[in-house]
Scaffold this motif. Structure first.
Motif, PDB file in Angstrom:
ATOM      1  N   MET A  61       9.189  11.110   1.724  1.00 52.28           N
ATOM      2  CA  MET A  61       8.831   9.974   0.473  1.00 52.28           C
ATOM      3  C   MET A  61       9.383  10.420  -0.763  1.00 52.28           C
ATOM      4  O   MET A  61       9.473  11.316  -1.172  1.00 52.28           O
ATOM      5  CB  MET A  61       7.322  10.233   0.555  1.00 52.28           C
ATOM      6  N   THR A  62      10.143   9.325  -1.230  1.00 54.36           N
ATOM      7  CA  THR A  62      10.810   9.565  -2.266  1.00 54.36           C
ATOM      8  C   THR A  62      10.254   9.661  -3.642  1.00 54.36           C
ATOM      9  O   THR A  62       8.867   9.332  -3.702  1.00 54.36           O
ATOM     10  CB  THR A  62      12.015   8.510  -2.573  1.00 54.36           C
ATOM     11  N   ALA A 109       5.739   4.653  -7.810  1.00 55.29           N
ATOM     12  CA  ALA A 109       5.227   3.191  -7.786  1.00 55.29           C
ATOM     13  C   ALA A 109       3.820   3.275  -7.180  1.00 55.29           C
ATOM     14  O   ALA A 109       3.208   2.400  -7.554  1.00 55.29           O
ATOM     15  CB  ALA A 109       6.453   2.608  -6.918  1.00 55.29           C
ATOM     16  N   VAL A 110       3.519   4.077  -6.152  1.00 53.34           N
ATOM     17  CA  VAL A 110       2.424   3.928  -5.346  1.00 53.34           C
ATOM     18  C   VAL A 110       1.236   4.600  -6.265  1.00 53.34           C
ATOM     19  O   VAL A 110       0.269   3.740  -6.288  1.00 53.34           O
ATOM     20  CB  VAL A 110       2.323   4.928  -3.990  1.00 53.34           C
ATOM     21  N   PHE A 137      -4.542   9.168  -4.498  1.00 54.37           N
ATOM     22  CA  PHE A 137      -3.228   9.599  -4.064  1.00 54.37           C
ATOM     23  C   PHE A 137      -2.804  10.753  -3.434  1.00 54.37           C
ATOM     24  O   PHE A 137      -2.038  10.849  -2.221  1.00 54.37           O
ATOM     25  CB  PHE A 137      -2.229   9.637  -5.424  1.00 54.37           C
ATOM     26  N   GLY A 138      -3.763  11.912  -3.555  1.00 53.27           N
ATOM     27  CA  GLY A 138      -3.376  13.056  -2.553  1.00 53.27           C
ATOM     28  C   GLY A 138      -3.992  12.881  -1.359  1.00 53.27           C
ATOM     29  O   GLY A 138      -3.146  13.437  -0.442  1.00 53.27           O
ATOM     30  N   GLY A 139      -4.876  11.910  -0.968  1.00 45.01           N
ATOM     31  CA  GLY A 139      -5.283  11.602   0.159  1.00 45.01           C
ATOM     32  C   GLY A 139      -4.066  10.796   0.887  1.00 45.01           C
ATOM     33  O   GLY A 139      -3.840  10.963   2.080  1.00 45.01           O
ATOM     34  N   PHE A 140      -3.586   9.810   0.212  1.00 44.99           N
ATOM     35  CA  PHE A 140      -2.595   9.127   0.704  1.00 44.99           C
ATOM     36  C   PHE A 140      -1.213   9.925   0.937  1.00 44.99           C
ATOM     37  O   PHE A 140      -0.993   9.735   2.086  1.00 44.99           O
ATOM     38  CB  PHE A 140      -2.029   7.762  -0.385  1.00 44.99           C
ATOM     39  N   PHE A 169       1.159   4.293  -9.614  1.00 44.43           N
ATOM     40  CA  PHE A 169       0.920   3.683 -10.560  1.00 44.43           C
ATOM     41  C   PHE A 169       0.102   2.164 -10.132  1.00 44.43           C
ATOM     42  O   PHE A 169      -0.756   2.158 -10.640  1.00 44.43           O
ATOM     43  CB  PHE A 169       2.213   3.021 -11.116  1.00 44.43           C
ATOM     44  N   MET A 170       0.646   1.957  -8.778  1.00 37.42           N
ATOM     45  CA  MET A 170      -0.459   0.824  -8.338  1.00 37.42           C
ATOM     46  C   MET A 170      -1.785   1.311  -8.029  1.00 37.42           C
ATOM     47  O   MET A 170      -2.884   0.531  -8.345  1.00 37.42           O
ATOM     48  CB  MET A 170      -0.024   0.280  -7.071  1.00 37.42           C
ATOM     49  N   ILE A 171      -2.252   2.566  -7.577  1.00 36.92           N
ATOM     50  CA  ILE A 171      -3.422   2.988  -7.163  1.00 36.92           C
ATOM     51  C   ILE A 171      -4.206   3.327  -8.770  1.00 36.92           C
ATOM     52  O   ILE A 171      -5.299   2.782  -8.821  1.00 36.92           O
ATOM     53  CB  ILE A 171      -3.414   4.389  -6.601  1.00 36.92           C
ATOM     54  N   TRP A 172      -3.557   3.693  -9.451  1.00 37.80           N
ATOM     55  CA  TRP A 172      -4.172   4.236 -10.859  1.00 37.80           C
ATOM     56  C   TRP A 172      -4.405   2.655 -11.581  1.00 37.80           C
ATOM     57  O   TRP A 172      -5.412   2.561 -12.187  1.00 37.80           O
ATOM     58  CB  TRP A 172      -3.035   4.659 -11.792  1.00 37.80           C
ATOM     59  N   TRP A 173      -3.678   1.602 -11.436  1.00 36.81           N
ATOM     60  CA  TRP A 173      -3.864   0.355 -12.033  1.00 36.81           C
ATOM     61  C   TRP A 173      -5.103  -0.169 -11.490  1.00 36.81           C
ATOM     62  O   TRP A 173      -6.102  -1.000 -12.020  1.00 36.81           O
ATOM     63  CB  TRP A 173      -2.595  -0.633 -11.962  1.00 36.81           C
ATOM     64  N   ILE A 174      -5.119  -0.285 -10.123  1.00 36.07           N
ATOM     65  CA  ILE A 174      -6.497  -0.846  -9.432  1.00 36.07           C
ATOM     66  C   ILE A 174      -7.754  -0.053  -9.650  1.00 36.07           C
ATOM     67  O   ILE A 174      -8.548  -0.436  -9.858  1.00 36.07           O
ATOM     68  CB  ILE A 174      -6.033  -0.836  -7.764  1.00 36.07           C
ATOM     69  N   ILE A 175      -7.634   1.091  -9.680  1.00 35.00           N
ATOM     70  CA  ILE A 175      -8.995   2.133 -10.029  1.00 35.00           C
ATOM     71  C   ILE A 175      -9.308   1.808 -11.480  1.00 35.00           C
ATOM     72  O   ILE A 175     -10.473   1.688 -11.669  1.00 35.00           O
ATOM     73  CB  ILE A 175      -8.495   3.564  -9.971  1.00 35.00           C
TER      74      ILE A 175
END
Length: 90
Positions: free
Chosen positions: A1-2, A8-9, A65-68, A11-17
Motif C-alpha cells: 500500500m503506497t 487518500a483512504v 484506518f488502523g483496522g483497515f 482522508f476519506m475515512i476522516w471526512w465520513i466520520i
C-alpha cells in the motif's frame, strides 16, 4: 500500500466520520441562548466546539484506518470467507 493511497483512504475515512460525529452533543443555538450576534443567523451555534469534534473525529478515524490497514496487509481476502464461495468451489 503506497503512502499516497494510505493518505487518500485516511482522508476519506476522516471526512465520513466527521459528518457522523457532528450531530452528537448538545449544541445550543444563539436564539436559545438569548444572545444573537448581529449579522449572524439566529440558528447558528452559540459555542460550536469545533476543536472537540476534530479531535474526536481524528481518534475514531485513526482507529478505523488502523483496522483497515491491518486487514489490508494481513493477506485476508473475500476468497477466505467460506459462505461467499460458489458451491462448486467448496
Amino acid at each position: 500500500m503506497t503512502v499516497t493511497f494510505s493518505i487518500a483512504v485516511y482522508f476519506m475515512i476522516w471526512w465520513i466520520i466527521l459528518f457522523a460525529i457532528l450531530p452528537f452533543g448538545r449544541v445550543r443555538s444563539q436564539e436559545e441562548a438569548g444572545a444573537v450576534v448581529p449579522g449572524s443567523e439566529a440558528s447558528a451555534p452559540e459555542r460550536p466546539r469545533f476543536l472537540r469534534v476534530i479531535i474526536l473525529t481524528t481518534i475514531v478515524a485513526t482507529a478505523i484506518f488502523g483496522g483497515f490497514y491491518l486487514l489490508r496487509t494481513s493477506g485476508f481476502s473475500l476468497d477466505d470467507i467460506p459462505f461467499l464461495k460458489p458451491p462448486s468451489a467448496r
